[in-house]
Design a protein around this motif. Structure first.
Motif, PDB file in Angstrom:
ATOM      1  N   LYS A 208       0.834  -1.198   0.000  1.00  0.00           N
ATOM      2  CA  LYS A 208       0.000   0.000   0.000  1.00  0.00           C
ATOM      3  C   LYS A 208       0.872   1.252   0.000  1.00  0.00           C
ATOM      4  O   LYS A 208       0.611   2.212  -0.738  1.00  0.00           O
ATOM      5  CB  LYS A 208      -0.918  -0.019   1.219  1.00  0.00           C
ATOM      6  CG  LYS A 208      -1.829   1.189   1.348  1.00  0.00           C
ATOM      7  CD  LYS A 208      -2.711   1.043   2.576  1.00  0.00           C
ATOM      8  CE  LYS A 208      -3.618   2.251   2.757  1.00  0.00           C
ATOM      9  NZ  LYS A 208      -4.490   2.122   3.952  1.00  0.00           N
ATOM     10  N   ALA A 209       1.902   1.244   0.836  1.00  0.00           N
ATOM     11  CA  ALA A 209       2.785   2.405   0.938  1.00  0.00           C
ATOM     12  C   ALA A 209       3.524   2.648  -0.373  1.00  0.00           C
ATOM     13  O   ALA A 209       3.646   3.789  -0.827  1.00  0.00           O
ATOM     14  CB  ALA A 209       3.780   2.207   2.084  1.00  0.00           C
ATOM     15  N   ILE A 236      -4.019  10.849  -0.424  1.00  0.00           N
ATOM     16  CA  ILE A 236      -3.616  10.372   0.895  1.00  0.00           C
ATOM     17  C   ILE A 236      -4.838  10.163   1.784  1.00  0.00           C
ATOM     18  O   ILE A 236      -4.927   9.188   2.534  1.00  0.00           O
ATOM     19  CB  ILE A 236      -2.631  11.372   1.539  1.00  0.00           C
ATOM     20  CG1 ILE A 236      -1.334  11.426   0.722  1.00  0.00           C
ATOM     21  CG2 ILE A 236      -2.321  10.972   2.980  1.00  0.00           C
ATOM     22  CD1 ILE A 236      -0.407  12.553   1.132  1.00  0.00           C
ATOM     23  N   TRP A 239      -6.590   6.915   0.732  1.00  0.00           N
ATOM     24  CA  TRP A 239      -5.854   5.676   0.984  1.00  0.00           C
ATOM     25  C   TRP A 239      -5.663   5.399   2.473  1.00  0.00           C
ATOM     26  O   TRP A 239      -5.651   4.241   2.872  1.00  0.00           O
ATOM     27  CB  TRP A 239      -4.492   5.742   0.285  1.00  0.00           C
ATOM     28  CG  TRP A 239      -4.591   5.383  -1.163  1.00  0.00           C
ATOM     29  CD1 TRP A 239      -5.318   6.026  -2.115  1.00  0.00           C
ATOM     30  CD2 TRP A 239      -3.923   4.314  -1.823  1.00  0.00           C
ATOM     31  NE1 TRP A 239      -5.150   5.427  -3.322  1.00  0.00           N
ATOM     32  CE2 TRP A 239      -4.295   4.368  -3.185  1.00  0.00           C
ATOM     33  CE3 TRP A 239      -3.049   3.323  -1.406  1.00  0.00           C
ATOM     34  CZ2 TRP A 239      -3.829   3.460  -4.113  1.00  0.00           C
ATOM     35  CZ3 TRP A 239      -2.578   2.422  -2.337  1.00  0.00           C
ATOM     36  CH2 TRP A 239      -2.970   2.499  -3.678  1.00  0.00           C
ATOM     37  N   THR A 240      -5.491   6.434   3.280  1.00  0.00           N
ATOM     38  CA  THR A 240      -5.235   6.202   4.703  1.00  0.00           C
ATOM     39  C   THR A 240      -6.515   6.111   5.511  1.00  0.00           C
ATOM     40  O   THR A 240      -6.540   5.474   6.565  1.00  0.00           O
ATOM     41  CB  THR A 240      -4.366   7.329   5.293  1.00  0.00           C
ATOM     42  OG1 THR A 240      -5.057   8.590   5.139  1.00  0.00           O
ATOM     43  CG2 THR A 240      -3.024   7.403   4.587  1.00  0.00           C
ATOM     44  N   LEU A 324      -1.842  15.102   8.979  1.00  0.00           N
ATOM     45  CA  LEU A 324      -2.917  14.114   9.063  1.00  0.00           C
ATOM     46  C   LEU A 324      -3.693  14.368  10.352  1.00  0.00           C
ATOM     47  O   LEU A 324      -3.101  14.599  11.405  1.00  0.00           O
ATOM     48  CB  LEU A 324      -2.354  12.691   9.069  1.00  0.00           C
ATOM     49  CG  LEU A 324      -1.411  12.287   7.939  1.00  0.00           C
ATOM     50  CD1 LEU A 324      -1.039  10.814   8.059  1.00  0.00           C
ATOM     51  CD2 LEU A 324      -2.022  12.552   6.571  1.00  0.00           C
ATOM     52  N   ASN A 336      -0.745   4.787  10.615  1.00  0.00           N
ATOM     53  CA  ASN A 336      -0.931   6.027   9.867  1.00  0.00           C
ATOM     54  C   ASN A 336       0.124   7.061  10.234  1.00  0.00           C
ATOM     55  O   ASN A 336       0.535   7.867   9.398  1.00  0.00           O
ATOM     56  CB  ASN A 336      -2.332   6.586  10.109  1.00  0.00           C
ATOM     57  CG  ASN A 336      -3.400   5.849   9.325  1.00  0.00           C
ATOM     58  OD1 ASN A 336      -3.123   5.293   8.263  1.00  0.00           O
ATOM     59  ND2 ASN A 336      -4.605   5.826   9.846  1.00  0.00           N
ATOM     60  N   LEU A 339       3.101   5.971   8.279  1.00  0.00           N
ATOM     61  CA  LEU A 339       2.886   6.257   6.866  1.00  0.00           C
ATOM     62  C   LEU A 339       3.035   7.751   6.588  1.00  0.00           C
ATOM     63  O   LEU A 339       3.649   8.143   5.591  1.00  0.00           O
ATOM     64  CB  LEU A 339       1.495   5.775   6.441  1.00  0.00           C
ATOM     65  CG  LEU A 339       1.156   5.896   4.949  1.00  0.00           C
ATOM     66  CD1 LEU A 339       2.125   5.070   4.118  1.00  0.00           C
ATOM     67  CD2 LEU A 339      -0.270   5.445   4.691  1.00  0.00           C
TER      68      LEU A 339
END
Length: 561
Positions: A208-209, A236, A239-240, A324, A336, A339
Motif C-alpha cells: 500500500k505504501a 492520501i 488511501w489512509t 494528518l 498512519n 505512513l
C-alpha cells in the motif's frame, strides 16, 4: 489418566497467557529476523516467568511436583539460542531447587539441561540455514519430548532414594512428556500464526505504501503548488482513511481535504500553533488526542482532535508541511503515523529531485543559449562580409547565400529543445557549411560519410556545428594551402563515433583558444549520457586535427527506422 487431564488443564492456562503475550508489545521482537541483546533480555524475563509459574501451578506427587515447567526453557532455547535457553533453564531450575523435596537437585539440573537442549536445536537449525523452522510446532513438540525424556533420566540418576525415584518416574513420565510436548507445540503454533499475521499485514502495508508513494511522486512531478497539493491530499485521504489531510507551504494552506474542510480553506494563512512549531523548529509534531490535543484555531466546532504535522524539507530547509488529522473518539493509528512520516520523507526527497532537475534544465538551457550566442556574432559578421563581396559579382548567388543564412539562423532561433537527432544536426551543419564554402571558395573542401542508420541518433542540440566551426576558425583559416574537412560517422560496437577531421594540424591554436565550444559540447554529452561519453581531441602538428564525439548507439526500433 487423572494426572494427564490435570496437567492439560494447567497447560490451557498457559496457552491463554501465551495468546495474551502474542497480542502485547513484548511479542514484537519475535516478529523480526534477529534478536538484539535487549530483546533477548526481555524474552529471558518472560520465559523464566513461564517456567516458574509452571512450577507453582504444578501438582504434588510423592513429595515431588508434576508440572509444565519445561515449556519456558525449551521455547526460550529454540527461539533465542543456547545462551537464552541455558539462562532460562537455570533460573527455573534454581527456583525448583529452593522449593525442596527429594527431586529438588535433579529437577534443578534437568530444567537447566532442557533449556540447553532447546538452544542446541536452535543452533543446528541456524547453521543449516533453516532459521524459520525454530517456529515449527512439530520441532517444538519433538524437542520438548526429548528434553522431558532427558529429565526423567536425570531424575533416575540423581534422585535418592532410587526406589522412590523409579516410582515417581513411572507415575509422572507419560503425563509430563505428553502435556509439556503438546503445550510447547501449541504455544509455538500461536507464536508462528501471530508472526505470519504480522508478516501478512506488513506486506499489505508495504504494498500500500509503495503504491501510494508511486502515485504521489507522479503528482509531484511539477513541484509543490495548489493543484499538486490538492491531488496529493485527496489521494492520501482516500488511501489512509484518516479524518482529514492538509498540505501547506511555510505561510499558507495549499490544500485541505476531509472533516473540517468547511472552515480549513486553501489559501488561508497558517494559524495552527502545532504547524508553526513544526516549521520553526524543523521537527515532527504529534498531538495524539490524549496527552496533547489538537485545538482548532479557526472554529470551536471543529471535529478534529488529534494531528500529526511532519515538515517537508529541501536541503534541510522547511518549505512546508503534510498534516494528518483524526476526529474525536477515534484513535490515531501508529500505522498512519508511520505512513505520514514516511510520505513526508519521500515527498521531501522528490522535491529535492525536482529542484535538481529544474536547476539542471535551466543549466542546459543556459548552455544552449551560450552555444547559440557563441555561434551567432562571429559567423554572422563573416557571412555578411562574404555576401557583400559576392553581391558585386553575382546577385543571384548572393541572394542564395542570404536564403541559407536566413535558414541557418531561423533554425537557431526555433531550436528550443536541448535534444536533436543526428539528421537535424547534419542539416544544420550543411546550412552553415554552404556559407563557409562560399567564403573560402576553392580553399575549403568538405566531405561527409555518415552511416544512414545513425540518423535517428539523439544528441544534444548544437553538438556538431561548434566543432566544425572550430575546425574552420582555428584550422583551415590559419593555413595557406587548400583546407579539407571530413565528417564521418560509424557504429563501433555499442557506441557511435562521429569524427571531424581537418588537415590543418594547428594544435597550438586549439590549445591556446578559449575552447568554449568544445567544452560545452563535452559537458552536455556527459550530462546526458554519462562520463563514458563525450569529446576528445587529437592532433598531429602540421598534418591533421581530429575531434571525436562518442555517443551510445541507438537501440531497438530507433535503430531500425
Amino acid at each position: 489418566m487423572g494426572l494427564i487431564i490435570d496437567l492439560l488443564q494447567q497447560m490451557s492456562v498457559f496457552l491463554v497467557i501465551a495468546y495474551i503475550f502474542t497480542k502485547s508489545p513484548a511479542f514484537r521482537p519475535l516478529t523480526g529476523e534477529s534478536l538484539s541483546h535487549r530483546h533477548k533480555l526481555l524474552l529471558y524475563v518472560i520465559f523464566s516467568t513461564f517456567s516458574i509459574m509452571g512450577t507453582y501451578f504444578g501438582l504434588p506427587v510423592q513429595d515431588a511436583i508434576a508440572n509444565t515447567r519445561a515449556i519456558g526453557p525449551v521455547l526460550a532455547g529454540l527461539i533465542g539460542g543456547p545462551v537464552l535457553g541455558l539462562a532460562t533453564g537455570l533460573t527455573g531450575g534454581l527456583h525448583r531447587y529452593f522449593l525442596g523435596g527429594f527431586t529438588a537437585f535433579s529437577c534443578g539440573v534437568s530444567t537447566t539441561v532442557e533449556g540447553l537442549i532447546g538452544g542446541l536445536v536452535c543452533l543446528v537449525l541456524l547453521r543449516r540455514g533453516q532459521a524459520e523452522q525454530r517456529f515449527n510446532p512439530r520441532i517444538a513438540l519433538l524437542t520438548t519430548l526429548v528434553a522431558e525424556g532427558m529429565q526423567m533420566v536425570i531424575i533416575l540418576l540423581l534422585a535418592t532414594p532410587t526406589e522412590d525415584a523409579v516410582q515417581l518416574v513411572q507415575a509422572i513420565a507419560a503425563p509430563m512428556i505428553l502435556a509439556n510436548s503438546a503445550g510447547a507445540a501449541l504455544f509455538m503454533s500461536i507464536i508462528r500464526d501471530q508472526r505470519r499475521m504480522y508478516d501478512h499485514f506488513g506486506a499489505l502495508f508495504s504494498a500500500k505504501a509503495f503504491e501510494l508513494a508511486e502515485r504521489v511522486l507522479e503528482i509531484l512531478g511539477d513541484g509543490l503548488n495548489h493543484k499538486s497539493a490538492l491531488e496529493m491530499a485527496q489521494l492520501i485521504h482516500r488511501w489512509t482513511g484518516v479524518g482529514a489531510v492538509a498540505i501547506t507551504d511555510r505561510e499558507q494552506v495549499l490544500a485541505f481535504v476531509g472533516l473540517g474542510e468547511d472552515h480549513h480553506l486553501a489559501g488561508n494563512p497558517i494559524m495552527s500553533p502545532l504547524t508553526r512549531r513544526a516549521i520553526d523548529q524543523n521537527q515532527t509534531v504529534f498531538a495524539d488526542g490524549g496527552r496533547e490535543h489538537y485545538h482548532c484555531s479557526i472554529s470551536d466546532q471543529c471535529p478534529l482532535s488529534s494531528a500529526l504535522v511532519v515538515p517537508l524539507r529541501v536541503d534541510r530547509d522547511v518549505i512546508g508541511t503534510i498534516k494528518l488529522y483524526e476526529p474525536r473518539r477515534k484513535l490515531f493509528l501508529n500505522i498512519n503515523r508511520s505512513l505520514g512520516e514516511g510520505l513526508a520523507a519521500l515527498l521531501s526527497e522528490q522535491l529535492v529531485h525536482s529542484r535538481y532537475q529544474e536547476q539542471k534544465t535551466l543549466l542546459a538551457q543556459s548552455e544552449l543559449k551560450l552555444a547559440q550566442a557563441q555561434v551567432n556574432p562571429h559567423f554572422l559578421f563573416n557571412a555578411l562580409n562574404t555576401i557583400v563581396a559576392v553581391l558585386r559579382k553575382d546577385a543571384d548567388r548572393a541572394r542564395d547565400l542570404l536564403l541559407h543564412l536566413s535558414r541557418f539562423f531561423r533554425k537557431n532561433l526555433k531550436r528550443t529543445s536541448d535534444i536533436a537527432s543526428l539528421e537535424e544536426e547534419l542539416d544544420h551543419v550543411r546550412s552553415y557549411l554552404y556559407i563557409e564554402e562560399a567564403r573560402f571558395g576553392d580553399r575549403l573542401t568538405v566531405t561527409m560519410d555518415v552511416d544512414p542508420t545513425l540518423m535517428v541518433l539523439k544528441l544534444p542540440a548544437f553538438t556538431l556545428q561548434p566543432l566544425i566551426e572550430n575546425a574552420i576558425k582555428h584550422g583551415i583559416s590559419n593555413i595557406i594551402g587548400p583546407g579539407e574537412i571530413a565528417v564521418t560517422g560509424r557504429r563501433i560496437k555499442q557506441d557511435v563515433e562521429i569524427v571531424i577531421c581537418d588537415n590543418a594540424g594547428t594544435c597550438a591554436d586549439h590549445e591556446h583558444s578559449d575552447g568554449l565550444g568544445l567544452q560545452i559540447v563535452d559537458k552536455r554529452i556527459k550530462n546526458l549520457y554519462g562520463p563514458g561519453y563525450g569529446v576528445r581531441l587529437s592532433c598531429l602538428p602540421g598534418e591533421e586535427t581530429q575531434v571525436t564525439v562518442t555517443l551510445p548507439a541507438p537501440e531497438g526500433k530507433e535503430a531500425e527506422q
